[in-house]
Design a protein around this motif. Structure first.
Motif, PDB file in Angstrom:
ATOM      1  N   PHE A  63      -4.334   6.173  -1.109  1.00  0.00           N
ATOM      2  CA  PHE A  63      -3.761   6.704  -0.206  1.00  0.00           C
ATOM      3  C   PHE A  63      -2.331   7.048   0.066  1.00  0.00           C
ATOM      4  CE2 PHE A  63      -7.277   4.410   2.277  1.00  0.00           C
ATOM      5  CZ  PHE A  63      -8.182   5.234   2.169  1.00  0.00           C
ATOM      6  N   ALA A  64      -1.760   6.540  -1.074  1.00  0.00           N
ATOM      7  CA  ALA A  64      -0.145   6.613  -1.167  1.00  0.00           C
ATOM      8  C   ALA A  64       0.240   8.188  -1.851  1.00  0.00           C
ATOM      9  CB  ALA A  64       0.583   5.335  -1.734  1.00  0.00           C
ATOM     10  N   PHE A  65       0.583   8.735  -1.070  1.00  0.00           N
ATOM     11  CA  PHE A  65       1.118  10.312  -1.895  1.00  0.00           C
ATOM     12  C   PHE A  65       2.524  10.172  -2.054  1.00  0.00           C
ATOM     13  CE2 PHE A  65      -3.028  11.265   0.158  1.00  0.00           C
ATOM     14  CZ  PHE A  65      -3.684  11.736  -0.865  1.00  0.00           C
ATOM     15  N   ASP A  66       2.740  10.864  -2.950  1.00  0.00           N
ATOM     16  CA  ASP A  66       4.231  11.046  -3.387  1.00  0.00           C
ATOM     17  C   ASP A  66       5.022  12.081  -2.357  1.00  0.00           C
ATOM     18  OD1 ASP A  66       3.803   9.914  -5.618  1.00  0.00           O
ATOM     19  OD2 ASP A  66       3.629  11.779  -7.095  1.00  0.00           O
ATOM     20  N   SER A  67       6.205  11.748  -2.234  1.00  0.00           N
ATOM     21  CA  SER A  67       7.251  12.167  -1.421  1.00  0.00           C
ATOM     22  C   SER A  67       8.453  12.299  -2.164  1.00  0.00           C
ATOM     23  CB  SER A  67       7.351  11.521  -0.093  1.00  0.00           C
ATOM     24  OG  SER A  67       8.050  10.255  -0.227  1.00  0.00           O
ATOM     25  N   ASP A  68       9.513  12.865  -1.297  1.00  0.00           N
ATOM     26  CA  ASP A  68      10.791  13.084  -1.929  1.00  0.00           C
ATOM     27  C   ASP A  68      11.297  11.645  -2.507  1.00  0.00           C
ATOM     28  OD1 ASP A  68      10.429  15.933  -1.764  1.00  0.00           O
ATOM     29  OD2 ASP A  68      11.688  15.929   0.049  1.00  0.00           O
ATOM     30  N   THR A  69      11.006  10.702  -1.588  1.00  0.00           N
ATOM     31  CA  THR A  69      11.760   9.416  -1.879  1.00  0.00           C
ATOM     32  C   THR A  69      10.806   8.482  -2.337  1.00  0.00           C
ATOM     33  OG1 THR A  69      11.311   8.758   0.472  1.00  0.00           O
ATOM     34  CG2 THR A  69      13.261   9.889   0.155  1.00  0.00           C
ATOM     35  N   VAL A  70       9.484   8.412  -2.307  1.00  0.00           N
ATOM     36  CA  VAL A  70       8.611   7.435  -2.522  1.00  0.00           C
ATOM     37  C   VAL A  70       7.522   7.897  -3.805  1.00  0.00           C
ATOM     38  CG1 VAL A  70       6.483   6.135  -1.822  1.00  0.00           C
ATOM     39  CG2 VAL A  70       8.624   6.364  -0.689  1.00  0.00           C
ATOM     40  N   THR A  71       7.252   7.000  -4.989  1.00  0.00           N
ATOM     41  CA  THR A  71       6.263   7.335  -5.897  1.00  0.00           C
ATOM     42  C   THR A  71       4.803   6.703  -5.269  1.00  0.00           C
ATOM     43  OG1 THR A  71       7.959   7.657  -7.498  1.00  0.00           O
ATOM     44  CG2 THR A  71       5.473   7.142  -8.095  1.00  0.00           C
ATOM     45  N   ALA A 113       0.809  -1.117   0.096  1.00  0.00           N
ATOM     46  CA  ALA A 113       0.036   0.089  -0.060  1.00  0.00           C
ATOM     47  C   ALA A 113       0.820   1.347  -0.032  1.00  0.00           C
ATOM     48  CB  ALA A 113      -0.804  -0.091   0.934  1.00  0.00           C
ATOM     49  N   PHE A 114       1.956   1.264   0.827  1.00  0.00           N
ATOM     50  CA  PHE A 114       2.667   2.427   1.022  1.00  0.00           C
ATOM     51  C   PHE A 114       4.078   2.447   0.712  1.00  0.00           C
ATOM     52  CE2 PHE A 114      -0.932   2.859   3.717  1.00  0.00           C
ATOM     53  CZ  PHE A 114      -1.349   4.100   3.427  1.00  0.00           C
ATOM     54  N   GLY A 115       4.721   1.282  -0.087  1.00  0.00           N
ATOM     55  CA  GLY A 115       5.811   1.349  -0.436  1.00  0.00           C
ATOM     56  C   GLY A 115       5.944   1.909  -1.828  1.00  0.00           C
ATOM     57  N   ASP A 116       7.347   2.207  -2.235  1.00  0.00           N
ATOM     58  CA  ASP A 116       7.715   2.844  -3.457  1.00  0.00           C
ATOM     59  C   ASP A 116       6.737   2.264  -4.651  1.00  0.00           C
ATOM     60  OD1 ASP A 116       8.555   4.804  -5.141  1.00  0.00           O
ATOM     61  OD2 ASP A 116      10.556   3.782  -5.507  1.00  0.00           O
ATOM     62  N   SER A 117       6.201   2.975  -5.511  1.00  0.00           N
ATOM     63  CA  SER A 117       5.377   2.361  -6.637  1.00  0.00           C
ATOM     64  C   SER A 117       6.449   1.650  -7.564  1.00  0.00           C
ATOM     65  CB  SER A 117       4.553   3.361  -7.340  1.00  0.00           C
ATOM     66  OG  SER A 117       3.655   2.703  -8.520  1.00  0.00           O
ATOM     67  N   TYR A 118       5.890   0.611  -8.014  1.00  0.00           N
ATOM     68  CA  TYR A 118       6.653  -0.265  -8.976  1.00  0.00           C
ATOM     69  C   TYR A 118       6.669   0.635 -10.362  1.00  0.00           C
ATOM     70  CZ  TYR A 118       7.230  -4.600  -6.149  1.00  0.00           C
ATOM     71  OH  TYR A 118       7.598  -5.489  -5.311  1.00  0.00           O
ATOM     72  N   GLY A 119       7.918   0.998 -10.759  1.00  0.00           N
ATOM     73  CA  GLY A 119       8.078   1.626 -12.101  1.00  0.00           C
ATOM     74  C   GLY A 119       7.513   2.934 -12.193  1.00  0.00           C
ATOM     75  N   GLY A 120       7.166   3.274 -11.002  1.00  0.00           N
ATOM     76  CA  GLY A 120       6.719   4.806 -10.819  1.00  0.00           C
ATOM     77  C   GLY A 120       5.254   5.177 -11.551  1.00  0.00           C
ATOM     78  N   ILE A 121       4.486   3.920 -11.874  1.00  0.00           N
ATOM     79  CA  ILE A 121       3.416   4.198 -12.450  1.00  0.00           C
ATOM     80  C   ILE A 121       1.934   4.245 -11.273  1.00  0.00           C
ATOM     81  CG2 ILE A 121       4.112   3.236 -14.353  1.00  0.00           C
ATOM     82  CD1 ILE A 121       2.820   0.556 -13.880  1.00  0.00           C
TER      83      ILE A 121
END
Length: 432
Positions: free
Chosen positions: A147-155, A62-70
């Motif tokens: 629910f997962a919003f972009d941040s400086d380190t996570v897409t 749910a809140f990990g960095d999105s695969y492929g940034g998509i």
């Protein structure tokens, strides 16, 4: 670290946890006298299953960095086991571990909501298997979208960031998701024997108590989603209260005009409907907008509930009519009723914002509905073929509580008679 906000989210998490027995009592009281314990067990069982999965892989999905940034799914292994959340994050307002448990309760409640549609006829083991698969394949990915919003380190997820839809506390990810999933499962599971003649609610005072506990817990559910102790949380609580009151009155008015009387079941259903509808919009509308939104939901949802008799699907405790339809009303009406004066800071069509937000909200709603229905139907279909979803006919006829759990909620109910034990039958059991 903001100690005030941390204290508020700690309190909100405890309030959301209280929604577990609240939902169990609400569903249990609505079920027949011989199914109350099974409904309670399905709620608690779902929470247990999802809680374990959340720690192992759910939070990462749910809140990990999105695969492929998509924005479709978070990295499954990024936070596996949640050991990396134990240390204090100097950049976070609240402790990461607190956010994780708060969101775990959202996941657990969402899965448990589905069980109300399946009362009286699903195997308990099959329900637990379904809960696990649905959390993994439906809720965790959709939670990432919303629910997962972009941040400086996570897409983060595509609905929250690329589409920019407003869903403050889960109209799409929680209520529409669970509601349309309930519809998919009942289509596979089939109608109860005798439908539309079904057991009457077994304990209406218990049901009302459950509704009141849910109302209390919802203040933490919506208010805690502000993730800070401040003005946004305060506005959210006011809007949540307003919409609930308006929806309750509207539902009872529909009952009075249609049936000639207002009922406790209608009052409780109206309250839950208002809570559902305001969940996505509690940070987007004014207090008057919350009243209007609650009133609309309180009229639309009882009419939607009655459709199950015309269309022939057996949604036992009205999960589809309340959660799917109520969540849809609350999500889409943001496009009309949103005001830039509210914390979300966007104007809907009626406040001069044009059709853009209405279109955005509609796309988000349709995407969740389509994905959840399709995958849920596939899960239920496969489980039905592999292990069977439905209890045997004699179990359904005699009551699922004693047959499955060997317990009855009320001692005045007559238990099925045990077979007579003779000397020969005892010897046969020993020999076996």
């Amino acid at each position: 670290m903001d100690t005030g906000s941390t204290a508020w989210i700690l309190t909100s998490a405890a309030a959301v946890l209280l929604m577990v027995p609240g939902l169990a009592l609400f569903y249990g009281g609505m079920a027949g006298t011989r199914s109350i314990l099974n409904m309670i067990m399905m709620t608690f069982g779902a929470v247990a299953v999802v809680g374990v999965l959340w720690t192992v892989v759910g939070y990462s999905m749910a809140f990990g960095d999105s695969y492929g940034g998509i924005g479709l799914l978070g990295n499954v292994t990024e936070h596996i086991g949640l050991g990396d959340l134990l240390a204090e994050d100097p950049d976070a307002t609240v402790p990461p571990a607190l956010f994780a448990v708060f969101q775990a309760l959202f996941a657990s409640i969402t899965v448990a909501l589905i069980s109300g549609a399946l009362a009286d006829r699903i195997k308990f083991g099959a329900w637990l298997a379904f809960a696990a698969l649905w959390a993994l394949l439906v809720y965790f990915p959709v939670a990432h979208w919303v629910f997962a919003f972009d941040s400086d380190t996570v897409t983060g997820g595509w609905i929250a960031n690329d589409l920019g839809a407003i869903d403050f506390a889960g109209g799409t990810a929680v209520h529409m998701n669970a509601g349309v999933a309930a519809l998919a499962v009942v289509l596979v599971l089939g109608r109860r024997s005798g439908f539309p003649s079904v057991p009457k609610p077994g304990n209406l005072p218990l049901m009302m108590l459950g509704a009141g506990i849910l109302w209390f817990g919802w203040m933490g559910f919506n208010g805690g989603s502000a993730l800070a102790a401040g003005n946004t949380a305060a506005v959210v609580l006011l809007n949540t209260f307003n919409a609930t009151c308006a929806a309750m009155l509207a539902w009872m008015l529909v009952e009075k005009l249609r049936d000639g009387h207002a009922t406790t079941l209608g009052a409780a259903s109206g309250a839950i409907t208002g809570l559902v509808a305001i969940t996505p919009s509690c940070g987007a509308v004014t207090p008057v907008g919350a009243l209007a939104l609650g009133a609309v939901a309180g009229v639309v949802c009882p009419l939607a509930v009655s459709l199950k008799y015309r269309l022939g699907y057996d949604d036992a405790l009205d999960v589809v009519g309340v959660h799917m339809v109520g969540g849809l009303v609350g999500t889409v009406l943001i496009g009309l009723l949103a005001s830039a004066d509210a914390p979300n800071g966007a104007d809907g069509l009626l406040y001069g914002g044009g059709f853009g937000l209405l279109g955005t909200q509609t796309v988000a709603a349709l995407a969740v509905l389509a994905y959840s229905f399709t995958v849920t139907f596939a899960i239920a279909f496969v489980l039905d073929k592999v292990i069977g979803l439905r209890v045997e006919g004699h179990v359904e006829a005699s009551g699922i509580d004693f047959a499955v759990h060997k317990e009855l909620a009320y001692d005045h109910l007559v238990m099925p008679e045990a077979p007579e034990v003779t000397e020969d039958s005892a010897k046969e059991k020993v020999d076996a």
